[in-house]
Enzyme design. Structure first.
Site, PDB file in Angstrom:
ATOM      1  N   GLY A   8      28.831  73.845 -38.828  1.00  0.00           N
ATOM      2  CA  GLY A   8      30.003  74.013 -39.695  1.00  0.00           C
ATOM      3  C   GLY A   8      30.789  75.227 -39.253  1.00  0.00           C
TER       4      GLY A   8
ATOM      5  N   ASP B 207      21.903  83.936 -54.822  1.00  0.00           N
ATOM      6  CA  ASP B 207      21.538  84.024 -56.241  1.00  0.00           C
ATOM      7  C   ASP B 207      20.787  85.324 -56.498  1.00  0.00           C
ATOM      8  OD1 ASP B 207      22.419  81.225 -56.792  1.00  0.00           O
ATOM      9  OD2 ASP B 207      20.833  80.808 -55.361  1.00  0.00           O
TER      10      ASP B 207
ATOM     11  N   HIS C 241      18.756  76.264 -55.264  1.00  0.00           N
ATOM     12  CA  HIS C 241      20.069  76.921 -55.219  1.00  0.00           C
ATOM     13  C   HIS C 241      21.073  76.008 -55.913  1.00  0.00           C
ATOM     14  CE1 HIS C 241      23.636  79.007 -54.027  1.00  0.00           C
ATOM     15  NE2 HIS C 241      24.054  78.018 -53.260  1.00  0.00           N
TER      16      HIS C 241
HETATM   17  P1  NDP Z   1      32.086  76.140 -46.434  1.00  0.00           P
HETATM   18  O1  NDP Z   1      31.898  76.839 -45.137  1.00  0.00           O
HETATM   19  O2  NDP Z   1      32.809  76.829 -47.525  1.00  0.00           O
HETATM   20  O3  NDP Z   1      30.670  75.674 -47.035  1.00  0.00           O
HETATM   21  C1  NDP Z   1      29.694  75.076 -46.237  1.00  0.00           C
HETATM   22  C2  NDP Z   1      28.512  74.677 -47.051  1.00  0.00           C
HETATM   23  O4  NDP Z   1      27.875  75.798 -47.617  1.00  0.00           O
HETATM   24  C3  NDP Z   1      28.844  73.750 -48.220  1.00  0.00           C
HETATM   25  O5  NDP Z   1      27.876  72.741 -48.268  1.00  0.00           O
HETATM   26  C4  NDP Z   1      28.712  74.666 -49.397  1.00  0.00           C
HETATM   27  O6  NDP Z   1      28.321  73.996 -50.569  1.00  0.00           O
HETATM   28  C5  NDP Z   1      27.571  75.516 -48.946  1.00  0.00           C
HETATM   29  N1  NDP Z   1      27.267  76.667 -49.775  1.00  0.00           N
HETATM   30  C6  NDP Z   1      26.012  77.096 -50.055  1.00  0.00           C
HETATM   31  N2  NDP Z   1      26.039  78.134 -50.853  1.00  0.00           N
HETATM   32  C7  NDP Z   1      27.321  78.370 -51.125  1.00  0.00           C
HETATM   33  C8  NDP Z   1      27.952  79.319 -51.938  1.00  0.00           C
HETATM   34  N3  NDP Z   1      27.290  80.175 -52.644  1.00  0.00           N
HETATM   35  N4  NDP Z   1      29.276  79.334 -51.992  1.00  0.00           N
HETATM   36  C9  NDP Z   1      29.982  78.441 -51.310  1.00  0.00           C
HETATM   37  N5  NDP Z   1      29.422  77.498 -50.536  1.00  0.00           N
HETATM   38  C10 NDP Z   1      28.097  77.459 -50.454  1.00  0.00           C
HETATM   39  O7  NDP Z   1      32.757  74.711 -46.198  1.00  0.00           O
HETATM   40  P2  NDP Z   1      33.969  74.289 -45.272  1.00  0.00           P
HETATM   41  O8  NDP Z   1      34.348  72.946 -45.764  1.00  0.00           O
HETATM   42  O9  NDP Z   1      34.962  75.369 -45.113  1.00  0.00           O
HETATM   43  O10 NDP Z   1      33.294  74.132 -43.850  1.00  0.00           O
HETATM   44  C11 NDP Z   1      32.332  73.182 -43.575  1.00  0.00           C
HETATM   45  C12 NDP Z   1      32.388  72.890 -42.095  1.00  0.00           C
HETATM   46  O11 NDP Z   1      31.251  72.111 -41.804  1.00  0.00           O
HETATM   47  C13 NDP Z   1      33.623  72.084 -41.671  1.00  0.00           C
HETATM   48  O12 NDP Z   1      34.178  72.708 -40.547  1.00  0.00           O
HETATM   49  C14 NDP Z   1      33.040  70.719 -41.333  1.00  0.00           C
HETATM   50  O13 NDP Z   1      33.716  70.090 -40.274  1.00  0.00           O
HETATM   51  C15 NDP Z   1      31.644  71.099 -40.904  1.00  0.00           C
HETATM   52  N6  NDP Z   1      30.653  70.042 -40.982  1.00  0.00           N
HETATM   53  C16 NDP Z   1      29.900  69.878 -39.863  1.00  0.00           C
HETATM   54  C17 NDP Z   1      28.958  68.906 -39.805  1.00  0.00           C
HETATM   55  C18 NDP Z   1      28.192  68.721 -38.543  1.00  0.00           C
HETATM   56  O14 NDP Z   1      28.274  69.557 -37.677  1.00  0.00           O
HETATM   57  N7  NDP Z   1      27.437  67.653 -38.436  1.00  0.00           N
HETATM   58  C19 NDP Z   1      28.681  68.023 -40.936  1.00  0.00           C
HETATM   59  C20 NDP Z   1      29.504  68.292 -42.079  1.00  0.00           C
HETATM   60  C21 NDP Z   1      30.447  69.285 -42.083  1.00  0.00           C
HETATM   61  P3  NDP Z   1      29.367  73.333 -51.612  1.00  0.00           P
HETATM   62  O15 NDP Z   1      29.993  72.176 -50.900  1.00  0.00           O
HETATM   63  O16 NDP Z   1      28.469  72.945 -52.740  1.00  0.00           O
HETATM   64  O17 NDP Z   1      30.343  74.417 -51.961  1.00  0.00           O
END
Ligand code: NDP
Length: 326
Positions: A11, A159, A187
């Site tokens: 991500g 947390d 979490h």
């Molecule tokens: P973020 O970077 O904001 O969040 C990523 C993950 O962290 C989410 O699942 C989010 O959960 C989680 N998370 C855990 N704890 C927390 C917290 N305390 N506060 C906020 N988030 C938390 O998401 P973006 O959408 O900005 O970025 C995700 C990236 O991942 C994108 O670039 C996407 O393309 C990539 N991605 C890559 C994959 C792969 O490589 N196979 C698969 C899927 C996505 P929550 O959603 O509950 O907020």
């Protein structure tokens, strides 16, 4: 000179990663004299944005950044890694039910678990941040049978840090004076922040605070809903604090907590009646990649109730994805 440590971030074009990779490269994780090579994974449509992140990393001229790899292939991303931050996950879409969310993520973390199994160092330490983090970590672990379950953990440190900060404010003590704080479970809003054993400057925190109603009516719900409160205030979910917690958890894990209790979600060994393999937040001390659980903490009736709530949620999540695991 020290040989470089390979660190994967998935991500990598997302918000949390944007707050994470610069701190890793600056030395906040392993120190400024430890060279690191970043392995950055994101989906094919994100490769352009990922390139931009790499340009900015270059422009920081971090002395410890010894190299970067960008890819959309998990096996390439995890090749020979020492540390992995699994941040990328499928966010909850409109009208998506929990079951669908669990299913979509189960697929991602099955693929990534298999890739880790094939490509990562056998000593790798893998932290899952992407939600539902505990169950995603469980899936990755189950999909990587040749890696020890000890290679995996899920993030509960945010947390823990939220709870520590709130307690410090309430008790009027420095945040780093707080010892023996525990966050149990998932979490998610069901996690149980527990300061029954906590101390600051040699005194029991519960005595300093002396207000049991505050624990139940203010503290626990506020910590549980903190993520939603940040979204409400900021218009976007917490990213910098999540990245910071990820760094705290992995740094303590691989470097050591020096006898301090920290909360980590690790695969249960059966203690506290948690079924084996469930990734559950527990108090631990850590040393050079090894986790030692704090055993035999007493549970009163209220604690048992809170504990059961978060454990039941994790059992349900485990059962909901069981059919997807080979
Ligand atoms: P973020 O970077 O904001 O969040 C990523 C993950 O962290 C989410 O699942 C989010 O959960 C989680 N998370 C855990 N704890 C927390 C917290 N305390 N506060 C906020 N988030 C938390 O998401 P973006 O959408 O900005 O970025 C995700 C990236 O991942 C994108 O670039 C996407 O393309 C990539 N991605 C890559 C994959 C792969 O490589 N196979 C698969 C899927 C996505 P929550 O959603 O509950 O907020």
């Amino acid at each position: 000179a020290k040989s470089p440590v390979r660190i994967a971030v998935t991500g990598a074009a997302g918000q949390i990663a944007y707050a994470l990779v610069f701190r890793i490269a600056s030395g906040a994780l392993l120190g400024p004299d430890q060279p690191v090579i970043l392995h950055l994974l994101d989906l094919p449509p994100m490769q352009g944005a990922l390139k931009g992140v790499m340009m900015e990393l270059e422009d920081c001229a971090f002395p410890a950044l010894a190299g970067m790899v960008a890819t959309d292939d998990p096996k390439t991303a995890f090749k020979d890694i020492d540390i992995g931050f699994l941040v990328g996950a499928r966010p909850r879409g409109k009208g998506m039910e929990r079951k669908d969310l669990l299913g979509a993520n189960a697929e991602i973390f099955t693929v990534q678990g298999r890739a880790l199994n094939e490509a990562a160092k056998r000593t790798a330490r893998i932290l899952v941040v992407g939600n539902p983090a505990n169950t995603n970590a469980h899936i990755a672990m189950k999909s990587a049978p040749d890696l020890s379950p000890d290679c995996f953990s899920a993030m509960i440190r945010l947390d823990h840090n939220r709870a520590a900060s709130m307690l410090a404010g309430k008790a009027g003590v420095a945040v780093d004076a707080i010892e023996k704080l525990v966050v149990w479970g998932n979490h998610s809003p069901t996690m149980y922040p527990d300061y029954r054993f906590a101390e600051a400057n040699g005194r029991k925190l519960a005595e300093i605070i002396g207000d049991e109603a505050w624990n139940r009516d203010v503290f626990i719900p506020t910590v549980g809903k903190r993520g939603a409160a940040v979204i409400e205030a900021r218009g976007a979910s917490s990213a910098a604090s999540a990245a910071n917690a990820a760094i705290d958890q992995v740094r303590d894990w691989v470097v050591g907590s020096h006898g301090r209790w920290v909360s980590m979600a690790v695969a249960s060994d059966g203690s506290y009646g948690i079924p084996e393999g469930i990734m559950f937040g527990v108090p631990v001390t850590t040393e050079a990649g090894t986790v030692t659980r704090i055993p035999d903490l007493a549970m009163d009736e209220f604690a048992r109730e809170r504990f059961a709530l978060t454990l039941n949620e994790l059992k349900e999540e485990r059962d909901a994805v069981a059919h997807l695991l080979g």
